[in-house]
Design an enzyme around this catalytic site. Sequence first.
Site, PDB file in Angstrom:
ATOM      1  N   LEU A  88      -8.033  -6.981 -15.799  1.00 49.93           N
ATOM      2  CA  LEU A  88      -7.408  -7.474 -14.574  1.00 49.93           C
ATOM      3  C   LEU A  88      -7.287  -8.990 -14.549  1.00 49.93           C
ATOM      4  O   LEU A  88      -6.626  -9.541 -13.668  1.00 49.93           O
ATOM      5  CB  LEU A  88      -8.227  -7.026 -13.353  1.00 49.93           C
ATOM      6  CG  LEU A  88      -8.567  -5.529 -13.272  1.00 49.93           C
ATOM      7  CD1 LEU A  88      -9.443  -5.255 -12.054  1.00 49.93           C
ATOM      8  CD2 LEU A  88      -7.293  -4.690 -13.215  1.00 49.93           C
TER       9      LEU A  88
ATOM     10  N   TYR B  34       5.687 -16.779 -14.652  1.00 59.61           N
ATOM     11  CA  TYR B  34       4.604 -15.801 -14.513  1.00 59.61           C
ATOM     12  C   TYR B  34       5.043 -14.459 -15.096  1.00 59.61           C
ATOM     13  O   TYR B  34       4.308 -13.819 -15.861  1.00 59.61           O
ATOM     14  CB  TYR B  34       4.248 -15.654 -13.042  1.00 59.61           C
ATOM     15  CG  TYR B  34       3.224 -14.578 -12.731  1.00 59.61           C
ATOM     16  CD1 TYR B  34       1.906 -14.712 -13.128  1.00 59.61           C
ATOM     17  CD2 TYR B  34       3.591 -13.445 -12.005  1.00 59.61           C
ATOM     18  CE1 TYR B  34       0.968 -13.737 -12.832  1.00 59.61           C
ATOM     19  CE2 TYR B  34       2.659 -12.466 -11.705  1.00 59.61           C
ATOM     20  CZ  TYR B  34       1.350 -12.618 -12.118  1.00 59.61           C
ATOM     21  OH  TYR B  34       0.413 -11.651 -11.821  1.00 59.61           O
TER      22      TYR B  34
ATOM     23  N   LYS C 183       3.535 -12.313 -18.316  1.00 59.44           N
ATOM     24  CA  LYS C 183       3.096 -10.925 -18.160  1.00 59.44           C
ATOM     25  C   LYS C 183       3.824 -10.010 -19.136  1.00 59.44           C
ATOM     26  O   LYS C 183       3.226  -9.067 -19.695  1.00 59.44           O
ATOM     27  CB  LYS C 183       3.322 -10.454 -16.725  1.00 59.44           C
ATOM     28  CG  LYS C 183       2.329 -11.007 -15.720  1.00 59.44           C
ATOM     29  CD  LYS C 183       0.925 -10.505 -16.007  1.00 59.44           C
ATOM     30  CE  LYS C 183      -0.071 -10.875 -14.949  1.00 59.44           C
ATOM     31  NZ  LYS C 183      -1.445 -10.381 -15.247  1.00 59.44           N
TER      32      LYS C 183
ATOM     33  N   ASN D  66       3.719  -5.883  -4.849  1.00 62.56           N
ATOM     34  CA  ASN D  66       2.922  -6.709  -3.951  1.00 62.56           C
ATOM     35  C   ASN D  66       1.703  -5.917  -3.479  1.00 62.56           C
ATOM     36  O   ASN D  66       1.840  -4.816  -2.949  1.00 62.56           O
ATOM     37  CB  ASN D  66       3.756  -7.133  -2.739  1.00 62.56           C
ATOM     38  CG  ASN D  66       4.928  -8.011  -3.128  1.00 62.56           C
ATOM     39  OD1 ASN D  66       4.790  -9.220  -3.257  1.00 62.56           O
ATOM     40  ND2 ASN D  66       6.082  -7.400  -3.339  1.00 62.56           N
TER      41      ASN D  66
ATOM     42  N   PRO E 204     -26.877   8.261  40.274  1.00 61.59           N
ATOM     43  CA  PRO E 204     -27.588   9.471  40.729  1.00 61.59           C
ATOM     44  C   PRO E 204     -27.051   9.983  42.064  1.00 61.59           C
ATOM     45  O   PRO E 204     -26.848   9.214  43.010  1.00 61.59           O
ATOM     46  CB  PRO E 204     -29.038   8.994  40.855  1.00 61.59           C
ATOM     47  CG  PRO E 204     -29.149   7.906  39.835  1.00 61.59           C
ATOM     48  CD  PRO E 204     -27.833   7.202  39.879  1.00 61.59           C
ATOM     49  N   GLY E 205     -26.766  11.297  42.096  1.00 62.38           N
ATOM     50  CA  GLY E 205     -26.310  11.941  43.316  1.00 62.38           C
ATOM     51  C   GLY E 205     -24.843  11.764  43.634  1.00 62.38           C
ATOM     52  O   GLY E 205     -24.346  12.314  44.628  1.00 62.38           O
TER      53      GLY E 205
END
Length: 410
Positions: A64, A119, A123, A148, A310-311
């Site tokens: 890589l 580039y 490659k 990409n 509560p209640g």
Amino acid sequence: MKVLVTGSKGFVGKNLIENLKNVRDGKNQTRPQLLITDIYEFDVDTDEVILDEACKKADFVFHLAGVNRPKEKAEFMSGNFGFSSKLLQILKKYNNKCPVMLASSSQASLAGRFAESEYGKSKLEGENLFFEYAKETGAKVLVYRFPNLFGKWCRPNYNSAVATFCNAVANDLEYMISDPAIELELLYIDDLVDEMFNALEGKENRCEYEGVNTKPLSSGRYCYAPMTHYATLGEIVDLLKQFKSMPATFIMPEIPEGSFAKKLYSTYLSYLPKGSMSYKLNMNVDNRGIFTELIKTGSCGQISVNIARPGNIRGQHWHNSKWEIFIVVSGHGLIQERKIGIDPDTGEKYPVVEFEVTGEEMKAVQMLPGYTHNIMNLSDTEDLVTVMWANEAFNPDYPDTFYEKVETEE
């Protein structure tokens, strides 16, 4: 299996290595046939003795390493072609004919806007070097031309427009879009890593190329990750703006399984600063308790949490079309429902249906359309906490909510 990863500190390398470790350590058991014993990590600052030892012992090499943004154009060739040549020479020195994967780029096509890419040229030279190596040694090579890439840990302002935009939007930084209509082919890092595991198992996807276009072919010289997405720069930024607004609107955008939006959202979240990792909720407080909306969606309703003192009794209303699910997660309560109207068989109101609920034995209770319903806290000391899902987000212009007590005095 012993695996060598060059470029181990890069975006792809880091994601690959962490997932290789998950398999090695038994944390990921989705590929039980893979037995990984050693992972050799090599990067620009690693002692070359490690590279030599790894090339001697490796059963598979993920190459890589490469140069993306050099100071001088000549560095493309030395960094991409030169190091590849060095790697292959060391493998030949030890007569190690293990499979070798090469991370190339769609720019190697030298097609269209990539025609003059230095580039891309470097490659392409690297690809040819690997194909010649395969002919010379008989070793298996797997050349991938990446489009990409995007995903967590990708470096912004480097070689990924998606990473740059995600980081800028998440951190309130300025950014510029050269042309919103430019369309990108995008490959998500998890999909790439999945394909790299396929390669490790000898199940790589093969193809040929017509320009930058992938043509699946089982006998192809090249390899590819089959799951890619296409989106324009404008579409990407529009989605990111929706993600950005979520803490204020509580509206979760549509993120279907496998969609680009889902993968982009995961990527965007990975760039959030500490100050944006949490956000306040709008708590509606009265003497009965607290009601708080958590998440809203355009097509799958909303989730809220209700705390009844509560209640106290909450609800006492019915809906024409809306339905809900109540799940008590703490406390002791009673849910009551009654169908609206008169039962023609008895001439009386429909009977009340009751469900006693507790946090110790959680159950989901459905509030049916056309049924008035409530939830009451049976405890004298403990709050009743209920997670509520409704099939649609509350619309104040069309609330579809009508007051009526479940139990009425005769």
